[in-house]
Design a protein around this motif. Sequence first.
Motif, short mmCIF file in Angstrom:
data_model
loop_
_atom_site.label_atom_id
_atom_site.label_comp_id
_atom_site.label_asym_id
_atom_site.label_seq_id
_atom_site.Cartn_x
_atom_site.Cartn_y
_atom_site.Cartn_z
N GLU A 34 -3.48 6.02 10.69
CA GLU A 34 -2.39 6.07 11.70
C GLU A 34 -1.07 5.65 11.03
OE1 GLU A 34 0.46 4.82 14.29
OE2 GLU A 34 -0.82 3.16 13.56
N VAL A 35 -1.11 4.63 10.18
CA VAL A 35 0.10 4.20 9.46
C VAL A 35 0.64 5.38 8.62
CG1 VAL A 35 0.95 2.71 7.58
CG2 VAL A 35 -0.53 1.75 9.35
N THR A 40 7.65 5.96 8.45
CA THR A 40 7.61 4.96 7.37
C THR A 40 6.14 4.65 7.09
OG1 THR A 40 9.64 4.09 8.25
CG2 THR A 40 8.47 2.67 6.70
N LYS A 41 5.68 5.09 5.93
CA LYS A 41 4.23 5.08 5.67
C LYS A 41 3.77 3.85 4.91
CE LYS A 41 3.87 10.09 5.68
NZ LYS A 41 5.08 10.27 6.50
N ARG A 72 1.30 2.06 -0.90
CA ARG A 72 1.50 2.08 0.56
C ARG A 72 1.27 0.69 1.16
NH1 ARG A 72 4.19 6.76 0.97
NH2 ARG A 72 2.91 8.58 1.34
N LEU A 73 0.49 -0.15 0.43
CA LEU A 73 0.26 -1.53 0.91
C LEU A 73 1.28 -2.49 0.31
CD1 LEU A 73 -3.65 -1.61 0.57
CD2 LEU A 73 -2.37 -1.58 2.72
N SER A 74 2.27 -1.95 -0.40
CA SER A 74 3.35 -2.73 -1.02
C SER A 74 2.90 -3.61 -2.19
CB SER A 74 4.09 -3.59 0.01
OG SER A 74 4.55 -2.79 1.05
N VAL A 314 -6.85 8.31 0.65
CA VAL A 314 -5.78 7.30 0.56
C VAL A 314 -5.99 6.21 1.62
CG1 VAL A 314 -3.28 6.91 0.60
CG2 VAL A 314 -4.19 9.04 -0.37
N ALA A 315 -6.29 6.64 2.86
CA ALA A 315 -6.50 5.65 3.93
C ALA A 315 -7.72 4.79 3.65
CB ALA A 315 -6.66 6.37 5.27
N VAL A 316 -8.79 5.41 3.13
CA VAL A 316 -10.01 4.65 2.85
C VAL A 316 -9.77 3.65 1.72
CG1 VAL A 316 -12.39 4.84 1.98
CG2 VAL A 316 -11.57 6.39 3.76
#
Length: 329
Positions: A34-35, A40-41, A72-74, A314-316
Amino acid sequence: MPTNTWTRHHILSLADFTAFEYDTVLQTAASFQEVLSRRTKKVPTLQGQVVANLFFEPSTRTRSSFELAAKRLSADTLTFTSATSSITKGETILDTAKTYLAMGTDIMVIRHREAGVPSAIAQEMDRLGVRVSVLNAGDGQHEHPSQALLDLFTICTLLDPNYPQIELLKNKKIVIVGDILHSRVARSNIWSLTASGAQVHLAAPPTLLPKLFADYGEDRPGKLFLHWELEPALQDADFVMTLRLQKERMTANLLPSLREYHQLFGVTHSKLKLCQPNVKVLHPGPVNRGVEISSELMDDPEFSLIQTQITSGVAVRMALLYLIGSGKV
Ligand code: NCD
């Protein structure tokens, strides 16, 4: 004993993953999916942490996917590829890992052509008493947990986009066809799919599917079946996973010819007629078009989930990095 909080520090194998862990990965990945659909991903979850991708073996999608997931998790990311590293000057793998440790790495994502390397590095990190997590990104013929988890997520989100969970796979017929002997993807998928209660059918020529694979299915919620012909395996299948012939791992001539292999075990539109009408096809990539799968089928969005698998990856991987990485800073 299943717990209701995530306790796993390293992800090295799916052999002992619990139902709770599978469902946690699926639901966490769904929220990151969902993010990734937002404008803004990016989320600040791993801000200040260092994720090092240590790839001692070639890779396109797995390496890029982990790198993007970490970004994406910074997290700050470091990417190592052995061809351009000090490994070529004689440095050992353990010394390479310790170099990344000294730079403050929090999570090491490791791929190596030998089975057991990620777990040896994880043991060394534990022995040193440092809070570094190791994620196996593919070790020899052993396991590729993140690939099997993204396959699981791809299938479960197709069955229920709002609430992906392993329960959805109960009694689904899933075929894995191809070079099972040399495939770490097959081994990890056998663990996740039999844990989910799916009926898992393996199909390959006898040289690529030894009988000992039947042992993997013992005492699991889902049953495992072995086939040395493709057609009986495909009968009424819900999902078909195709695998590449891993020529780089073959030590002998295990097949008469690629043409004959394609005729007998290549997945095509016409062979899919044996399956359920809404059957879907997966492939971890890289694909040898016209060998394990026909080029037309690979590109047919009505059946092929190959692009979705890459997107889901990517999400996993964000979910995996989050689950082992949160609470470190
Ligand atoms: C697989 C691998 O490297 O194990 N690919 C991947 O990670 N997407 C399968 C393969 O190499 O055929």
